[in-house]
Design an enzyme around this catalytic site. Structure first.
Site, PDB file in Angstrom:
ATOM      1  N   ASP A   1       0.877  -1.161  -0.017  1.00 35.61           N
ATOM      2  CA  ASP A   1      -0.152  -0.049   0.042  1.00 35.61           C
ATOM      3  C   ASP A   1       0.783   1.332   0.009  1.00 35.61           C
ATOM      4  O   ASP A   1       0.240   2.502   0.010  1.00 35.61           O
ATOM      5  CB  ASP A   1      -1.096   0.032   1.032  1.00 35.61           C
ATOM      6  CG  ASP A   1      -0.287  -0.025   2.499  1.00 35.61           C
ATOM      7  OD1 ASP A   1       0.744  -0.128   2.564  1.00 35.61           O
ATOM      8  OD2 ASP A   1      -1.135  -0.027   3.455  1.00 35.61           O
ATOM      9  N   SER A   2       2.293   1.244   0.049  1.00 41.75           N
ATOM     10  CA  SER A   2       2.957   2.229  -0.363  1.00 41.75           C
ATOM     11  C   SER A   2       2.592   2.746  -1.527  1.00 41.75           C
ATOM     12  O   SER A   2       3.159   3.746  -2.176  1.00 41.75           O
ATOM     13  CB  SER A   2       4.656   1.653  -0.149  1.00 41.75           C
ATOM     14  OG  SER A   2       4.904   0.489  -1.151  1.00 41.75           O
TER      15      SER A   2
ATOM     16  N   ASP B   1      -1.177  -5.975  -0.050  1.00 40.96           N
ATOM     17  CA  ASP B   1      -1.564  -5.243   1.294  1.00 40.96           C
ATOM     18  C   ASP B   1      -3.034  -4.985   1.158  1.00 40.96           C
ATOM     19  O   ASP B   1      -3.612  -4.698   0.294  1.00 40.96           O
ATOM     20  CB  ASP B   1      -0.891  -3.829   1.218  1.00 40.96           C
ATOM     21  CG  ASP B   1       0.432  -3.815   2.154  1.00 40.96           C
ATOM     22  OD1 ASP B   1       0.427  -4.852   3.074  1.00 40.96           O
ATOM     23  OD2 ASP B   1       1.116  -3.230   1.875  1.00 40.96           O
TER      24      ASP B   1
ATOM     25  N   LYS C   1      -1.435  -9.395   2.897  1.00 41.38           N
ATOM     26  CA  LYS C   1      -0.723  -8.734   3.891  1.00 41.38           C
ATOM     27  C   LYS C   1      -1.683  -7.735   5.028  1.00 41.38           C
ATOM     28  O   LYS C   1      -2.318  -7.120   4.344  1.00 41.38           O
ATOM     29  CB  LYS C   1       0.623  -8.256   3.747  1.00 41.38           C
ATOM     30  CG  LYS C   1       1.360  -7.516   4.891  1.00 41.38           C
ATOM     31  CD  LYS C   1       2.764  -7.391   4.724  1.00 41.38           C
ATOM     32  CE  LYS C   1       2.988  -6.055   4.022  1.00 41.38           C
ATOM     33  NZ  LYS C   1       2.667  -4.571   4.568  1.00 41.38           N
TER      34      LYS C   1
ATOM     35  N   GLU D   1      -1.585  -5.381   8.705  1.00 40.20           N
ATOM     36  CA  GLU D   1      -0.948  -4.743   9.653  1.00 40.20           C
ATOM     37  C   GLU D   1      -1.377  -5.052  11.076  1.00 40.20           C
ATOM     38  O   GLU D   1      -2.818  -5.025  11.113  1.00 40.20           O
ATOM     39  CB  GLU D   1      -0.542  -3.269   9.516  1.00 40.20           C
ATOM     40  CG  GLU D   1       0.280  -3.030   8.083  1.00 40.20           C
ATOM     41  CD  GLU D   1       0.518  -1.743   7.996  1.00 40.20           C
ATOM     42  OE1 GLU D   1       0.003  -0.759   8.926  1.00 40.20           O
ATOM     43  OE2 GLU D   1       1.054  -1.319   6.918  1.00 40.20           O
TER      44      GLU D   1
ATOM     45  N   GLU E   1       9.082  -4.400  10.634  1.00 39.48           N
ATOM     46  CA  GLU E   1       9.481  -3.161  10.120  1.00 39.48           C
ATOM     47  C   GLU E   1      10.117  -2.254  11.045  1.00 39.48           C
ATOM     48  O   GLU E   1       9.701  -1.957  12.185  1.00 39.48           O
ATOM     49  CB  GLU E   1       8.312  -2.431   9.262  1.00 39.48           C
ATOM     50  CG  GLU E   1       8.867  -1.158   8.803  1.00 39.48           C
ATOM     51  CD  GLU E   1       7.766  -0.284   7.887  1.00 39.48           C
ATOM     52  OE1 GLU E   1       6.968  -1.101   7.438  1.00 39.48           O
ATOM     53  OE2 GLU E   1       8.215   0.691   7.088  1.00 39.48           O
TER      54      GLU E   1
HETATM   55  O1  KIV Z   1       3.697  -1.185   1.655  1.00 40.62           O
HETATM   56  C1  KIV Z   1       4.715  -1.361   1.571  1.00 40.62           C
HETATM   57  O2  KIV Z   1       5.487  -1.221   0.650  1.00 40.62           O
HETATM   58  C2  KIV Z   1       5.183  -2.349   2.738  1.00 40.62           C
HETATM   59  C3  KIV Z   1       6.521  -2.706   2.907  1.00 40.62           C
HETATM   60  C4  KIV Z   1       7.233  -1.382   3.464  1.00 40.62           C
HETATM   61  C5  KIV Z   1       6.963  -3.833   3.681  1.00 40.62           C
HETATM   62  O3  KIV Z   1       4.415  -2.749   3.638  1.00 40.62           O
END
Ligand code: KIV
Length: 271
Positions: A51-52, A90, A120, A122, A189
């Protein structure tokens, strides 16, 4: 499933075996077809549709605004490109924190529409019901502890997490909880290296670090950061493998110069 409808080569089982034989796991992010194709060709084990994307692709300050629809779009673009690596996506903010029923419906939508391999999430104890329910639907889940960017407004800072004993103990307990629930891997992280090493040694599932030192089972970075495309982000853990910002900037300037000077296109570049 791959572009030809075949199963991708890297599976949860393969990652577990890699940890057992001490082979490090590699993971990088991608949000589009072209980048994913290059990562696959380079031999990456896992592509994370992070989600980056909210920061890197859309220019938001945090990862909070990105929607499930947009994450599905990015995941579809990546899945179309890859044959070998596992594709993990994510689950965006707001799709699993509310209640576990909404969480499983969101994850099912993600898996059906994108054909990714895993999701994924969090968090630890706070989201464990959602993790369990998604797993009970047969969807592989990767956990994410330590600095969890979807909670950045609560933390108020991107500084190193779990330096104090109480937070470190909670992180260890959360990691065990995620493993017991059935997660196949966990991202840690920005936490102290010795804490990450302890989690990796205590757990059977792979631990993938970002700013978590070398004594873990694999590493992940945001591709745009490691390529040097993002000049404003330089945490200590980031190794830049290229200065792509400068290379691209120079290429674009060169193009502008050539067109203005009527040098491009030349005779050989026309019909
Ligand atoms: O969203 C992302 O890119 C991440 C990584 C920093 C692990 O969760």
């Amino acid at each position: 499933m791959s572009v030809e409808g075949k199963k991708r080569v890297v599976t949860t089982h393969r990652l577990f075996e890699m940890k057992q034989r001490g082979e490090k796991i590699t993971m990088l992010t991608a949000y589009d077809y072209t980048m994913a194709k290059i990562l696959d060709a380079a031999g990456i084990d896992i592509i994370l549709v992070g989600d980056s994307a909210a920061n890197v692709m859309a220019g938001y300050e945090t990862t909070l605004p990105i929607t499930l629809d947009k994450m599905i779009y990015h995941a579809q673009s990546v899945v179309r490109a890859v044959k070998n690596p596992m594709v993990v996506v994510d689950m965006p903010f707001g799709t699993y924190q509310g209640n576990s029923k909404e969480a499983v419906m969101s994850a099912i939508r993600m898996m059906k529409e994108s054909e990714a391999d895993a999701v994924k999430l969090e968090g630890g104890a706070e989201v464990i019901e959602s993790v369990r329910r998604i797993l009970s639907a047969g969807i592989p889940v990767m956990g994410h502890l330590g600095l969890t960017p979807q909670s950045i407004l609560k933390f108020g800072t991107y500084s190193v997490r779990a330096k104090e004993e109480a937070e470190a103990e909670k992180l260890i307990a959360d990691a065990h909880l995620l493993e017991e629930a059935g997660c196949f891997a966990i991202v840690l992280e920005k936490i102290p290296a010795n804490l990450a090493a302890r989690v990796s040694a205590e757990l059977k599932i792979p631990i993938i670090g970002i700013g978590a030192g070398r004594e873990v089972d694999g590493q992940v970075l945001v591709t745009h950061d490691m390529l040097g495309l993002n000049q404003d982000f330089s945490p200590r853990f980031l190794r830049r493998y290229h200065n792509l910002y400068e290379e691209m900037h120079n290429a674009f300037q060169h193009y502008v110069k050539d067109v203005k000077a009527r040098d491009f296109p030349d005779e050989k570049e026309q019909y």
